[in-house]
Design an enzyme around this catalytic site. Structure first.
Site, PDB file in Angstrom:
ATOM      1  N   LYS A 162     -29.895 -24.984  -2.904  1.00  0.00           N
ATOM      2  CA  LYS A 162     -29.471 -25.504  -1.597  1.00  0.00           C
ATOM      3  C   LYS A 162     -28.448 -24.566  -0.961  1.00  0.00           C
ATOM      4  O   LYS A 162     -28.518 -24.245   0.229  1.00  0.00           O
ATOM      5  CB  LYS A 162     -28.875 -26.919  -1.755  1.00  0.00           C
ATOM      6  CG  LYS A 162     -29.931 -27.984  -2.037  1.00  0.00           C
ATOM      7  CD  LYS A 162     -29.339 -29.333  -2.439  1.00  0.00           C
ATOM      8  CE  LYS A 162     -30.470 -30.306  -2.805  1.00  0.00           C
ATOM      9  NZ  LYS A 162     -30.008 -31.614  -3.285  1.00  0.00           N
ATOM     10  N   GLN A 172     -24.590 -34.554  -4.997  1.00  0.00           N
ATOM     11  CA  GLN A 172     -25.797 -34.410  -5.822  1.00  0.00           C
ATOM     12  C   GLN A 172     -25.885 -35.545  -6.833  1.00  0.00           C
ATOM     13  O   GLN A 172     -24.910 -35.851  -7.529  1.00  0.00           O
ATOM     14  CB  GLN A 172     -25.782 -33.033  -6.525  1.00  0.00           C
ATOM     15  CG  GLN A 172     -27.051 -32.712  -7.277  1.00  0.00           C
ATOM     16  CD  GLN A 172     -28.278 -32.532  -6.383  1.00  0.00           C
ATOM     17  OE1 GLN A 172     -28.169 -32.133  -5.218  1.00  0.00           O
ATOM     18  NE2 GLN A 172     -29.445 -32.847  -6.904  1.00  0.00           N
ATOM     19  N   ASP A 206     -28.246 -36.756   3.468  1.00  0.00           N
ATOM     20  CA  ASP A 206     -29.272 -37.269   2.553  1.00  0.00           C
ATOM     21  C   ASP A 206     -29.965 -38.497   3.135  1.00  0.00           C
ATOM     22  O   ASP A 206     -31.026 -38.903   2.643  1.00  0.00           O
ATOM     23  CB  ASP A 206     -28.622 -37.695   1.222  1.00  0.00           C
ATOM     24  CG  ASP A 206     -28.721 -36.611   0.154  1.00  0.00           C
ATOM     25  OD1 ASP A 206     -29.758 -35.933   0.110  1.00  0.00           O
ATOM     26  OD2 ASP A 206     -27.759 -36.466  -0.621  1.00  0.00           O
TER      27      ASP A 206
HETATM   28  N1  GUN Z   1     -30.988 -35.710  -6.798  1.00  0.00           N
HETATM   29  C1  GUN Z   1     -32.339 -35.645  -6.779  1.00  0.00           C
HETATM   30  N2  GUN Z   1     -32.803 -35.608  -5.503  1.00  0.00           N
HETATM   31  C2  GUN Z   1     -31.713 -35.681  -4.707  1.00  0.00           C
HETATM   32  C3  GUN Z   1     -31.550 -35.694  -3.290  1.00  0.00           C
HETATM   33  O1  GUN Z   1     -32.489 -35.650  -2.496  1.00  0.00           O
HETATM   34  N3  GUN Z   1     -30.243 -35.752  -2.858  1.00  0.00           N
HETATM   35  C4  GUN Z   1     -29.187 -35.827  -3.715  1.00  0.00           C
HETATM   36  N4  GUN Z   1     -27.973 -35.909  -3.174  1.00  0.00           N
HETATM   37  N5  GUN Z   1     -29.324 -35.815  -5.025  1.00  0.00           N
HETATM   38  C5  GUN Z   1     -30.580 -35.745  -5.518  1.00  0.00           C
END
Ligand code: GUN
Length: 298
Positions: free
Chosen positions: A55, A99, A122
């Site tokens: 990311k 995350q 998100d």
């Molecule tokens: N962990 C797995 N997928 C995601 C996601 O789309 N966003 C976040 N913040 N954590 C994750």
């Protein structure tokens, strides 16, 4: 007679989305506006480390500033909430991502609901979840948004198609079902308690697999010509080490589906592209202080 499914290239399409984001970022830079994304990673979960690294790399690639907050595994929930309060109040931060998964002693919902909805890139805050269900132009979860773009590119108009979502997580299954409904699909959600999941799935024009079980869905689950979106990323052991596979048995499904996403190179890159798109949307909303608009029901 078996067909050979077309490969839906998420890598190529995500590059296109990232180009769009990059162009918008450059246009903002001319006005001395620099969108920023704060990424919070707690502990050392190896998969999360990889996701966060990717990311941050992509953000840099398109010119979005990223602020990395790495916190120790044993940090208290109170300290996490204090950090989020600071990021919420900081006008130079446009998007906040924590995350998941979190360490067991931290309440996931307490953390998610502590993020300002306007910075919730998100789309997990209840204000955004509720807005999505009501068809508002809120920030929507990145993976389902990426899947929708893949489906539009593959099928065009989705109206009237029967979509089956396998899995009912808050991150993928539930928001995916809402987005498909918004696109005028007939939507079924199949889950661990469904009776005869393969038979339900065989009715689908579109199958979105998000269960986290390696290669669970094979040709027997599919109607000939179905379009298959595989959200799963599972690491399995091989004789020479390991490899990544989806929730769909790719070889088997490819002989029945008309189009299918590979793993890797399908949904994964789209998730990151839509995270960065959401960061731009969030920064635009914060400048405009624009209220959410809802469609009139038809
Ligand atoms: N962990 C797995 N997928 C995601 C996601 O789309 N966003 C976040 N913040 N954590 C994750």
């Amino acid at each position: 007679m078996s067909i050979q499914a077309r490969v839906i290239d998420g890598k190529a399409l995500s590059a296109q989305v990232l180009d769009e984001v990059r162009e918008d970022v450059h246009a903002l830079a001319v006005q001395h506006i620099y969108p920023a994304l704060a990424v919070v990673l707690i502990g050392q979960d190896p998969a999360s480390e990889v996701y966060v690294r990717n990311k941050l790399l992509r953000a840099k690639d398109v010119g979005i500033r990223s602020l990395e907050h790495r916190l120790p595994q044993d940090i208290s929930q109170q300290q996490v909430l204090q950090l989020l309060a600071r990021l919420n109040a900081d006008p130079s931060v446009n998007g906040i991502l924590v995350q998941l998964p979190l360490p067991a002693h931290i309440n996931e919902q307490a953390v998610i609901q502590a993020i300002a909805p306007i910075k919730d890139v998100d789309g997990f805050h209840r204000e955004n979840v509720g807005g999505l269900v009501q068809g508002g132009d809120v920030l929507t979860p990145c993976t389902p948004s990426g899947c929708m773009r893949l489906l539009y590119e593959t099928c065009g108009d989705l109206s009237g198609l029967h979509a089956v979502v396998i899995g009912r997580s808050n991150i993928v299954g539930k928001p995916m079902a809402s987005l498909l409904l918004q696109a005028n699909c007939t939507v079924s959600v199949v889950h661990s308690r469904s009776v005869d999941a393969p038979a339900l799935c065989r009715m689908a024009d579109i199958v979105v697999a998000a269960v986290g079980k390696p290669q669970m869905i094979d040709a027997c689950w599919l109607k000939p010509g179905a379009v298959v979106i595989d959200v799963g990323i599972n690491r399995i052991a091989t004789a020479s080490g390991h490899r990544l596979v989806g929730d769909v048995d790719y070889e088997s499904a490819s002989s029945v589906a008309s189009a299918i996403t590979p793993v890797p190179g399908g949904v994964g890159p789209m998730t990151i592209a839509y995270l960065l798109k959401n960061t731009l949307i969030a920064s635009e909303r914060q400048r405009a202080q624009r209220p959410i608009s809802y469609p009139t029901v038809g």
